[in-house]
Design a protein around this motif. Sequence first.
Motif, PDB file in Angstrom:
ATOM      1  N   LEU B 192       0.826  -1.204   0.000  1.00  0.00           N
ATOM      2  CA  LEU B 192       0.000   0.000   0.000  1.00  0.00           C
ATOM      3  C   LEU B 192       0.862   1.258   0.000  1.00  0.00           C
ATOM      4  CD1 LEU B 192      -2.808  -1.079   2.483  1.00  0.00           C
ATOM      5  CD2 LEU B 192      -3.027  -0.696   0.034  1.00  0.00           C
ATOM      6  N   GLU B 193       1.944   1.214   0.769  1.00  0.00           N
ATOM      7  CA  GLU B 193       2.813   2.389   0.814  1.00  0.00           C
ATOM      8  C   GLU B 193       3.388   2.682  -0.563  1.00  0.00           C
ATOM      9  OE1 GLU B 193       5.579   1.510   3.935  1.00  0.00           O
ATOM     10  OE2 GLU B 193       4.249   2.243   5.522  1.00  0.00           O
ATOM     11  N   LYS B 194       3.795   1.620  -1.266  1.00  0.00           N
ATOM     12  CA  LYS B 194       4.326   1.829  -2.607  1.00  0.00           C
ATOM     13  C   LYS B 194       3.244   2.380  -3.533  1.00  0.00           C
ATOM     14  CE  LYS B 194       8.494  -0.522  -3.728  1.00  0.00           C
ATOM     15  NZ  LYS B 194       9.244  -0.024  -2.647  1.00  0.00           N
ATOM     16  N   SER B 195       2.038   1.849  -3.404  1.00  0.00           N
ATOM     17  CA  SER B 195       0.941   2.314  -4.259  1.00  0.00           C
ATOM     18  C   SER B 195       0.666   3.789  -4.018  1.00  0.00           C
ATOM     19  CB  SER B 195      -0.343   1.526  -3.964  1.00  0.00           C
ATOM     20  OG  SER B 195      -0.164   0.166  -4.195  1.00  0.00           O
ATOM     21  N   VAL B 196       0.652   4.173  -2.745  1.00  0.00           N
ATOM     22  CA  VAL B 196       0.353   5.565  -2.418  1.00  0.00           C
ATOM     23  C   VAL B 196       1.415   6.488  -3.002  1.00  0.00           C
ATOM     24  CG1 VAL B 196       0.270   7.230  -0.520  1.00  0.00           C
ATOM     25  CG2 VAL B 196      -1.028   5.121  -0.368  1.00  0.00           C
ATOM     26  N   ARG B 197       2.671   6.131  -2.828  1.00  0.00           N
ATOM     27  CA  ARG B 197       3.736   6.982  -3.366  1.00  0.00           C
ATOM     28  C   ARG B 197       3.600   7.113  -4.877  1.00  0.00           C
ATOM     29  NH1 ARG B 197       7.899   8.139   0.339  1.00  0.00           N
ATOM     30  NH2 ARG B 197       9.255   8.849  -1.338  1.00  0.00           N
ATOM     31  N   GLU B 243       4.724   7.631  10.257  1.00  0.00           N
ATOM     32  CA  GLU B 243       4.677   9.089  10.376  1.00  0.00           C
ATOM     33  C   GLU B 243       4.606   9.734   9.010  1.00  0.00           C
ATOM     34  OE1 GLU B 243       7.030   7.389  13.773  1.00  0.00           O
ATOM     35  OE2 GLU B 243       7.181   7.256  11.594  1.00  0.00           O
ATOM     36  N   GLU B 244       5.438   9.224   8.102  1.00  0.00           N
ATOM     37  CA  GLU B 244       5.491   9.814   6.774  1.00  0.00           C
ATOM     38  C   GLU B 244       4.127   9.776   6.091  1.00  0.00           C
ATOM     39  OE1 GLU B 244       8.207   7.852   4.162  1.00  0.00           O
ATOM     40  OE2 GLU B 244       7.539   9.049   2.436  1.00  0.00           O
ATOM     41  N   LEU B 248       1.416  12.533   4.804  1.00  0.00           N
ATOM     42  CA  LEU B 248       0.990  12.618   3.407  1.00  0.00           C
ATOM     43  C   LEU B 248      -0.525  12.610   3.292  1.00  0.00           C
ATOM     44  CD1 LEU B 248       3.568  10.257   1.640  1.00  0.00           C
ATOM     45  CD2 LEU B 248       3.383  12.733   1.410  1.00  0.00           C
ATOM     46  N   SER B 249      -1.154  11.780   4.105  1.00  0.00           N
ATOM     47  CA  SER B 249      -2.610  11.701   4.057  1.00  0.00           C
ATOM     48  C   SER B 249      -3.238  13.025   4.459  1.00  0.00           C
ATOM     49  CB  SER B 249      -3.097  10.580   4.981  1.00  0.00           C
ATOM     50  OG  SER B 249      -4.500  10.586   5.034  1.00  0.00           O
ATOM     51  N   LEU B 250      -2.656  13.648   5.498  1.00  0.00           N
ATOM     52  CA  LEU B 250      -3.194  14.925   5.958  1.00  0.00           C
ATOM     53  C   LEU B 250      -3.018  16.003   4.893  1.00  0.00           C
ATOM     54  CD1 LEU B 250      -4.480  16.530   8.222  1.00  0.00           C
ATOM     55  CD2 LEU B 250      -2.232  16.904   9.198  1.00  0.00           C
ATOM     56  N   LEU B 251      -1.849  15.999   4.258  1.00  0.00           N
ATOM     57  CA  LEU B 251      -1.587  17.004   3.233  1.00  0.00           C
ATOM     58  C   LEU B 251      -2.490  16.800   2.022  1.00  0.00           C
ATOM     59  CD1 LEU B 251       2.304  17.083   3.459  1.00  0.00           C
ATOM     60  CD2 LEU B 251       0.762  18.966   3.994  1.00  0.00           C
ATOM     61  N   SER B 273       6.223  13.709  15.490  1.00  0.00           N
ATOM     62  CA  SER B 273       7.286  13.488  14.501  1.00  0.00           C
ATOM     63  C   SER B 273       7.355  14.694  13.571  1.00  0.00           C
ATOM     64  CB  SER B 273       6.995  12.226  13.692  1.00  0.00           C
ATOM     65  OG  SER B 273       5.845  12.413  12.903  1.00  0.00           O
ATOM     66  N   PRO B 274       8.530  14.977  13.030  1.00  0.00           N
ATOM     67  CA  PRO B 274       8.690  16.175  12.198  1.00  0.00           C
ATOM     68  C   PRO B 274       7.720  16.232  11.021  1.00  0.00           C
ATOM     69  CG  PRO B 274      10.797  15.052  12.497  1.00  0.00           C
ATOM     70  CD  PRO B 274       9.784  14.240  13.227  1.00  0.00           C
ATOM     71  N   ALA B 275       7.528  15.088  10.358  1.00  0.00           N
ATOM     72  CA  ALA B 275       6.657  15.093   9.185  1.00  0.00           C
ATOM     73  C   ALA B 275       5.234  15.481   9.557  1.00  0.00           C
ATOM     74  CB  ALA B 275       6.664  13.719   8.509  1.00  0.00           C
ATOM     75  N   VAL B 276       4.729  14.870  10.617  1.00  0.00           N
ATOM     76  CA  VAL B 276       3.348  15.143  11.008  1.00  0.00           C
ATOM     77  C   VAL B 276       3.220  16.555  11.557  1.00  0.00           C
ATOM     78  CG1 VAL B 276       1.449  14.449  12.512  1.00  0.00           C
ATOM     79  CG2 VAL B 276       2.870  12.719  11.450  1.00  0.00           C
TER      80      VAL B 276
END
Lengths: 360, 408
Positions: B192-197, B243-244, B248-251, B273-276
Amino acid sequence: MLQLSSPEEKCQQLLEPPYDEMVAAHLRCTFAVSNHDFVEAYKCQTVVVQSFLKAFQAHKEENWALPIMFAATLDLRIFANNAEQQLQSKGKGKVGDMLEKAAEQLMSCFRVCASDNRAGIDDSKKWGMLFLINQLFKIYFKINKLHLCKPLIRAIDSSNLKDDYSTAQRVTYKYYVGRKAMFDSDFKQAEEYLAFSFTHCHRSCQRNKRLILIYLLPVKMLLGHMPTHQLLKKYDLMQFADVTKAVSEGNLLLLNEALVKHETFFIRCGIFLILEKLKIITYRNLFKKVYHLLKTHQLPLDAFLVALKMMKVEDVDIDEVQCILANLIYMGHIKGYISHQHQKLVVSKQNPFPPLSSVS
Amino acid sequence: MTYNCLTTGDQSELSLRQVTSEELLSTRPMNKTAMSSAWHQSRRGRGHRHKEQGRVTRERVEEQRAEDSVPHGTCMTMCPAYELRQREAQNRLHRFEMVADTERDRLPRADVSRAVKEYSRPAAGKDSTRASDLRPPSVLLKTACHLVDDIAASSTFQPWAEVYSFVFDRLRSVRQDMIIQRVSGPDCVAVLEKSVRFLLYASYRLCGQQLQYFDPRINDTHLQECLSWLLESYRDGKHQHQEEFQALSLLYNLGSTEAIQHVLELPERIRSSPAVRLALAVSRAHMERNPVRLLRLAQRLDFIQVCAVHRHLLPCRTDLLLLYSHGHSSRNCRYPLQRLARLLFLKDTLAAELCQVYGVNVTGEWVNFSKSSFTDAVSGELQCRSMHEPLDDEQWNCSAGSVIHGCA
């Protein structure tokens, strides 16, 4: 003795369908509940509701069975809740699945009530509508599908019985539509509903009154009305005390601190995001102070920047100040315009900071 | 007319109930539960128009009765042998699946190391649960890696719109296999992570392309599905990249109260975390309607985060023009175009163009704001694409690898 695991045969011997199935399922349900198996209890209860509905539909021009419907549907929702919790604790089951299914069943009941056009008002099944709607609201709020509330609200709005339901039911109803209005940023409407709910809620129901207040307070604050210390103490809502103080003083620092301090509480109640909206009101109050201090209609932008820095609002520069001011002007909180060339905010000589209740 | 009907309303025993013909024939949902769930299930398959259009969704699979055994795939290649032979014989191989130099043959040969199972819509009579056609989780992960790392991130395959179409379809098939086998856990999360990216990157790179090559709405639907599945999977256990992806989902869903509330309810460790934190700051700026701050914060986002948020940037820029049109509304005052362009993080010429489209008066180096002249432009007049970094295909390809690999 009543707790049997397979009572079907006995019931079929004694009762007519669909009551045989209904009672059998009810007995199986009590058995399941006694074993704390809420998943099973929920499944049985769905059969209870289904079979009840068949009987209910067949009652032409009578509504004596409404109390049974209330009890059965309430249990259905409660068991769905408990069942989901049980599954969650085992790491299974998707949140909201069982509640959604329960909602579907409640909708079936609702349709039966809503479509009862033949009976006279005293025998009408329509008297069951508001109770069911309140149950459905509880589910939709829990599973976060607020948009599903809309058709129900429309149904009640167009009903001629809407002001004649019991006070208790109407208080609950207004509580939920008030919260929905908050969610839709319709704060004037939200205030109306929640205020009704609060005033008409029986004084012995402290817990409910407190719940209503949790949502009424932010709305009132957005409209410029701050709660008294007395009120907050009476209902054990001191979390709002610092927020209130910060907003009325225009103290952004205190506001941020208060929001962080009680973050968990506010987030859990789902009002954290609305309280953040108070920031703009706080800016407005702060800038109004600046205006009063400088006693001029041509205010240097720098003054606002200084005020913000005093409130420990870091990394804000003159461009952001302009943006915040532009926003306040756009929203009608300030009457005036910014002159970038002169680096000034020029405000109207008449009522440059209109009262909060007259805006938004 | 009433029928005696064997139903399995209660899962532990069969009971004889009387069912009316109306109930049997009715399709109204409220009668669904009066019939056996199996009967209802078969009705669903037979070409009945449903909102999902026959897609195999997680919910539908979960409706299957508990006694159904969950299929376990045994196909150890990226493409099941049966499908490979069939497609090769029918000349239905994709360009990227052919043995080199056989592409122009009358019947190109299939390259087993590069052929990937296609997505195929479930249909009545078609058995999508044959073990030999299903790939187990380890193979699915390998397949996803091949698709994203070897094909999407590589610069060998042109044009990229065709790469997108191929990878999109094959990844969809990978997810379909996961759904049928009810895969969960680290392999599922990795896929799923690969798909999202991939989908995020595509949404940026192909933004503004013609509908036949890229449909942003379809991309969005799949992206949202993957994201919600991924976030649901994160609830159990620890995940290295959580975290990453929460960020990304929030953005991607900037402005959605649901998305923000979800992040606020995350454990402290992830929220801090920095990303969030950065994503929350951007989100806050959006909520407070402070486009100046938002656009500034956006400069701190990394490339994949920009891909996630980019579609919200144009509306943010026009909001700035709207707010300033009201806030700086005065006949005699002027605002320097250069400064406005800097606030918008656009070149002067592009900033001027944006102003023009939205009715903001620009004369030479100066902008004159007026609340009455601002007009909400008809969407489509100015494309999001024109705000992107202008990169040609070659420059895209160089960055593709590092962006998509990201958390390899």
